[in-house]
Design an enzyme around this catalytic site. Structure first.
Site, PDB file in Angstrom:
ATOM      1  N   ASN A  32     -10.087   3.221  -4.148  1.00 16.48           N
ATOM      2  CA  ASN A  32     -10.180   4.258  -3.111  1.00 16.48           C
ATOM      3  C   ASN A  32      -9.065   5.296  -3.208  1.00 16.48           C
ATOM      4  OD1 ASN A  32      -7.920   2.959  -2.066  1.00 16.48           O
ATOM      5  ND2 ASN A  32      -8.946   2.196  -0.229  1.00 16.48           N
ATOM      6  N   LEU A  33      -8.167   5.112  -4.194  1.00 13.30           N
ATOM      7  CA  LEU A  33      -7.086   6.068  -4.497  1.00 13.30           C
ATOM      8  C   LEU A  33      -6.117   6.272  -3.333  1.00 13.30           C
ATOM      9  CD1 LEU A  33      -9.024   8.828  -6.498  1.00 13.30           C
ATOM     10  CD2 LEU A  33      -7.777   6.848  -7.372  1.00 13.30           C
ATOM     11  N   PHE A  78      -7.588  -6.354  -8.035  1.00 14.54           N
ATOM     12  CA  PHE A  78      -6.200  -5.917  -7.841  1.00 14.54           C
ATOM     13  C   PHE A  78      -6.001  -5.107  -6.565  1.00 14.54           C
ATOM     14  CE2 PHE A  78      -6.899  -6.264 -12.412  1.00 14.54           C
ATOM     15  CZ  PHE A  78      -5.815  -7.023 -12.811  1.00 14.54           C
ATOM     16  N   ALA A  80      -5.047  -3.848  -3.339  1.00 14.62           N
ATOM     17  CA  ALA A  80      -4.269  -4.405  -2.227  1.00 14.62           C
ATOM     18  C   ALA A  80      -3.048  -3.535  -1.961  1.00 14.62           C
ATOM     19  CB  ALA A  80      -3.816  -5.830  -2.543  1.00 14.62           C
ATOM     20  N   TYR A 146       2.797  -9.870   3.931  1.00 15.00           N
ATOM     21  CA  TYR A 146       2.158  -9.570   2.643  1.00 15.00           C
ATOM     22  C   TYR A 146       1.751 -10.872   1.961  1.00 15.00           C
ATOM     23  CZ  TYR A 146       1.939  -8.777  -2.382  1.00 15.00           C
ATOM     24  OH  TYR A 146       1.550  -8.795  -3.702  1.00 15.00           O
ATOM     25  N   LYS A 150      -2.199 -12.556   1.263  1.00 14.28           N
ATOM     26  CA  LYS A 150      -2.711 -13.022  -0.024  1.00 14.28           C
ATOM     27  C   LYS A 150      -3.069 -14.511   0.023  1.00 14.28           C
ATOM     28  CE  LYS A 150      -2.108  -9.441  -2.946  1.00 14.28           C
ATOM     29  NZ  LYS A 150      -2.975  -9.015  -4.053  1.00 14.28           N
ATOM     30  N   PHE A 174       5.113 -12.546 -10.260  1.00 17.15           N
ATOM     31  CA  PHE A 174       6.370 -12.161  -9.659  1.00 17.15           C
ATOM     32  C   PHE A 174       6.568 -10.657  -9.851  1.00 17.15           C
ATOM     33  CE2 PHE A 174       6.098 -16.574  -9.846  1.00 17.15           C
ATOM     34  CZ  PHE A 174       7.046 -17.136  -9.001  1.00 17.15           C
ATOM     35  N   ASN A 175       7.725 -10.166 -10.040  1.00 15.70           N
ATOM     36  CA  ASN A 175       7.930  -8.721 -10.131  1.00 15.70           C
ATOM     37  C   ASN A 175       7.417  -8.188 -11.463  1.00 15.70           C
ATOM     38  OD1 ASN A 175       9.103  -8.859  -7.666  1.00 15.70           O
ATOM     39  ND2 ASN A 175      11.190  -8.477  -8.342  1.00 15.70           N
ATOM     40  N   ARG A 233      15.171 -12.608  -8.882  1.00 16.85           N
ATOM     41  CA  ARG A 233      13.730 -12.456  -9.056  1.00 16.85           C
ATOM     42  C   ARG A 233      13.354 -12.667 -10.522  1.00 16.85           C
ATOM     43  NH1 ARG A 233      14.104 -13.074  -4.512  1.00 16.85           N
ATOM     44  NH2 ARG A 233      13.348 -11.809  -2.765  1.00 16.85           N
TER      45      ARG A 233
END
Length: 341
Positions: A32-33, A78, A80, A146, A150, A174-175, A233
């Site tokens: 949906n940009l 993806f 989200a 968040y 999920k 992770f990151n 992280r």
């Protein structure tokens, strides 16, 4: 195979879409940009601007493909919102966008789509872990909405598999950082990379300082129980993550996926503190990178480091960029290209 990639105009979704095309798959990106760029969709990909919560539109795409005798073989999901800090200010937005919209997508899949989905989950489902590296069997106690948004999707996938036979793989990563190198590691041939609007991820923000686009980088808390007081992280290169998604899609054809849903952590297995990431950017760019110390953000765990042994053993996955310096090298090439235009 014909694959639907939701959120495929984003950083990770776009990278995965490009890899799918390179390996001969037919790809349809649905986005949906709202936080993505049309330019991120790679060449050779059909693009549909739509929201995954729009059931008539999504089911129409599934039905049209089936009518044309080229049905979808799977969905890579993806789409989200991904900002943990923002989720603690506007939890209702995250539950609506991440959880409720995914429920609509799953209903569309049951009504007219393929019975295979790879879900882009998150390490945030673990919250503050009892031990690191974190195995998939660790307790699931998100410390921000968040992660909770999920985790609720993962619960839905479990029940949909049990009741409807929907095969799914949840990838808890992770990151994500770096930029994919066309032609393989070390080529330096980079045509896309991380470009969120607005940007909130550490590595591109630090690189902005190196380019003079920001005066300093903020460190949120230096009193964590880590060796230098800043959060630890686990960073994963976006190209390694893309490889894992394709392997997970293939694994959904296995007997193992028929018996139970698949869950994998993805990371490089080593943690880096915020200060270590900043030091790595200093090495890559030669810039001093001034820092600004700020209070902790709510919901930020001290440690998040993955155990990816299960993904390595069952999927045959192996990260090609295990070192933070390698990841930042690719990100720096992309960042310079992007802002030189």
């Amino acid at each position: 195979m014909k694959i639907m990639v939701t959120g495929g105009a984003g950083y990770v979704g776009g990278t995965v879409s490009a890899l799918l095309v390179a390996r001969g798959h037919q790809v349809v990106v649905v986005d949906n940009l709202c936080h993505a760029r049309r330019q991120q969709v790679p060449a050779g990909v059909e693009f549909v601007e739509a929201d995954i919560a729009d059931r008539p539109r999504i089911e129409g795409l599934f039905r049209q493909a089936t009518a044309e005798n080229v049905p979808f073989d799977g969905v890579l999901h993806f789409a989200a919102l991904i900002e943990a800090g923002e989720s603690m200010k506007y939890p209702e937005v995250y539950f609506r966008n991440n959880t409720a919209s995914t429920l609509a997508l799953l209903e569309s899949i049951l009504a007219a789509g393929p019975k295979r989905i790879v879900f882009s989950s998150t390490a945030a489902v673990y919250g503050e872990p009892e031990a690191v590296p974190i195995p998939e069997a660790a307790a699931l106690r998100p410390t921000n909405t968040y992660g909770e948004s999920k985790l609720l999707v993962e619960h839905m996938l479990g029940w949909f598999h049990r009741i409807h036979g929907l095969r799914s793989a949840s990838l808890r990563y992770f990151n994500v950082a770096g930029a994919p190198e066309v032609g393989g590691k070390g080529t330096g041939n980079i045509v896309s990379g991380e470009a969120h609007e607005p940007e909130s991820h550490l590595i591109p923000l630090v690189l902005d300082v190196a380019l003079g686009r920001r005066s300093s980088i903020k460190i949120f808390g230096d009193d964590y129980p880590t060796h230098d007081g800043t959060c630890v992280r686990d960073y994963i290169h976006v190209g390694d993550l893309a490889d894992a998604h394709l392997l997970a899609l293939e694994a959904l054809e296995s007997d193992r996926a028929a018996e139970h849903r698949l869950i994998y952590n993805l990371g490089n297995g080593a943690g880096f503190t915020v200060k270590e990431v900043i030091d790595s950017v200093r090495r890559a760019t030669g810039h001093p990178i001034p820092v600004e110390l700020c209070p902790r953000r709510p919901g930020d765990p001290a440690f998040l480091i993955a155990s990816s042994e299960k993904a390595i053993a069952e999927l045959g996955w192996k990260p090609n960029y295990p070192q933070i310096d390698e990841i930042i090298r690719t990100a720096w090439i992309w960042h310079q290209k992007r802002h030189s235009k």
